[in-house]
Design an enzyme around this catalytic site. Sequence first.
Site, mmCIF file in Angstrom:
data_model
loop_
_atom_site.group_PDB
_atom_site.id
_atom_site.type_symbol
_atom_site.label_atom_id
_atom_site.label_comp_id
_atom_site.label_asym_id
_atom_site.label_seq_id
_atom_site.Cartn_x
_atom_site.Cartn_y
_atom_site.Cartn_z
ATOM 1 N N GLU A 223 7.658 -22.581 -30.711
ATOM 2 C CA GLU A 223 9.088 -22.701 -30.477
ATOM 3 C C GLU A 223 9.760 -23.432 -31.634
ATOM 4 O OE1 GLU A 223 9.519 -24.558 -26.593
ATOM 5 O OE2 GLU A 223 7.750 -23.508 -25.866
ATOM 6 N N GLU A 334 18.179 -23.809 -23.264
ATOM 7 C CA GLU A 334 17.480 -24.418 -22.126
ATOM 8 C C GLU A 334 18.055 -25.814 -21.910
ATOM 9 O OE1 GLU A 334 13.233 -24.698 -22.636
ATOM 10 O OE2 GLU A 334 13.005 -26.182 -21.057
#
Length: 419
Positions: A223, A334
């Site tokens: 990520e 997120e």
Amino acid sequence: MLAPAMGAHAQVVALIYCCLWCAGAAAVAASVGSRQQLAVRKHLRRINKPPVKSIQSPDGDIIDCVHISHQPAFDHPFLKNHTIQLRPAFHPEGLYDESKVASEPSEKKPSTISQLWHQNGRCPEGTVPIRRTRVEDVFRASSVKRYGRKKPRAIPKPRSADPDLINESGHQHAIAYVEGDKYYGAKAIINVWEPRIQQPNEFSLSQLWILGGSFGEDLNSIEAGWQVSPDLYGDNNTRLFTYWTSDAYQATGCYNLLCSGFIQINSNIAMGATISPISDYSGSQYDISILVWKDLKEGNWWMQFGQDFVLGYWPSFLFSYLADSASMVEWGGEVVNSQPDGEHTATGMGSGHFPEEGFSKASYFRNIQIVDESNNLRSPKDVGSFTEQSNCYDVRNGNNGDWGSYFYYGGPGRSPNCQ
Ligand SMILES: *[C@@H]1O[C@H](CO)[C@@H](O)[C@H](O)[C@H]1NC(C)=O
Ligand SMILES: *[C@@H]1O[C@H](CO)[C@@H](O)[C@H](O)[C@H]1NC(C)=O
Ligand SMILES: *[C@@H]1O[C@H](CO)[C@@H](O)[C@H](O)[C@H]1NC(C)=O
């Protein structure tokens, strides 16, 4: 209250007894405290490597320039004899065709971006810049062991949008994704904002995920993107970050260089450092470009920041599924919703505004691309989108000449429609 019958002697004894007890309790507290401090100091000695030079950033960070062969990666037992790769053997095809895309309308052309600490110096060649971890950084974590790590099971799993997922450790997402193929990399240009964080234990981030395996206990993930995380960094600044795990965030992996794994080769860009400047609502827009791809010869996963900075790589052996290829790529936002006061958090995602507000108001990902089986960087087909609660954070994707495959995403969190 002392009984009136108790004499002066008894009172003194009671007082002494009380003092002894207090002193004992204090000593117990101090030894627990110092044991914890000892563990923290030991951890800091392990992750903060002796610098060749240190740079004080205006945001309070200290950036240590550490000799490239002394970085935390080389504490990993599998990397003891590792020869550092100073450049990838393979780049995806099509990467440099982008200069052609400089035809954006000027009002839509975002400016270049940098890291705040550059104002006060640079790291010499042969070193890598590492944000120094301080005692207070570790003390904000629930434990030394959890410091620098995500909570397990925080990954968005699009197809199973059942209500249970909404509450899975309180993480909420608004993402675009592709699956069903073999992927060897992904790229995106990500608009940079500083969303409001309501509670220090919450965060807001915008990133890409390169995922391998099903969503079980052995999920592999790489990520990269930007994040605002008061717990991790002690402030509300927007920072460049990376993350990796090979077991769904349980025992392996961490943010940035906070554990051994990622091997950095670049002396200009520090993981976890503040990005500057950031976009203004209805004003100047800034974005960053991130590319992660697999070197088909050595098998390592490389990361590039902007047009010029190859940051380094995750060695193939860190992963199981990703040692071969990725099975899914996700891009988006997120946040953690800790339900403060029993209501939905007011922590923002993206710019803190909904996608329908559009350019300079809502945050975007543009020119999202994947690296396919033939090592070509290209626009993905069949891009899906997903959000747990579109009334809190939403996503809208599109496609056009300048921006290729793109989407707007985000939202304010708590509102009359999101309680
Ligand atoms: C590293 O090299 C030494 C000497 O060649 C060897 O004994 C050792 O097993 C190697 N370690 C690893 C992890 O490959
Ligand atoms: C999440 O779970 C909590 C209790 O565990 C519950 O009170 C709350 O309503 C749930 N939220 C959603 C959005 O389902
Ligand atoms: C971060 O932002 C929150 C919400 O705006 C604020 O309450 C808090 O004081 C800020 N924290 C720091 C360290 O600036």
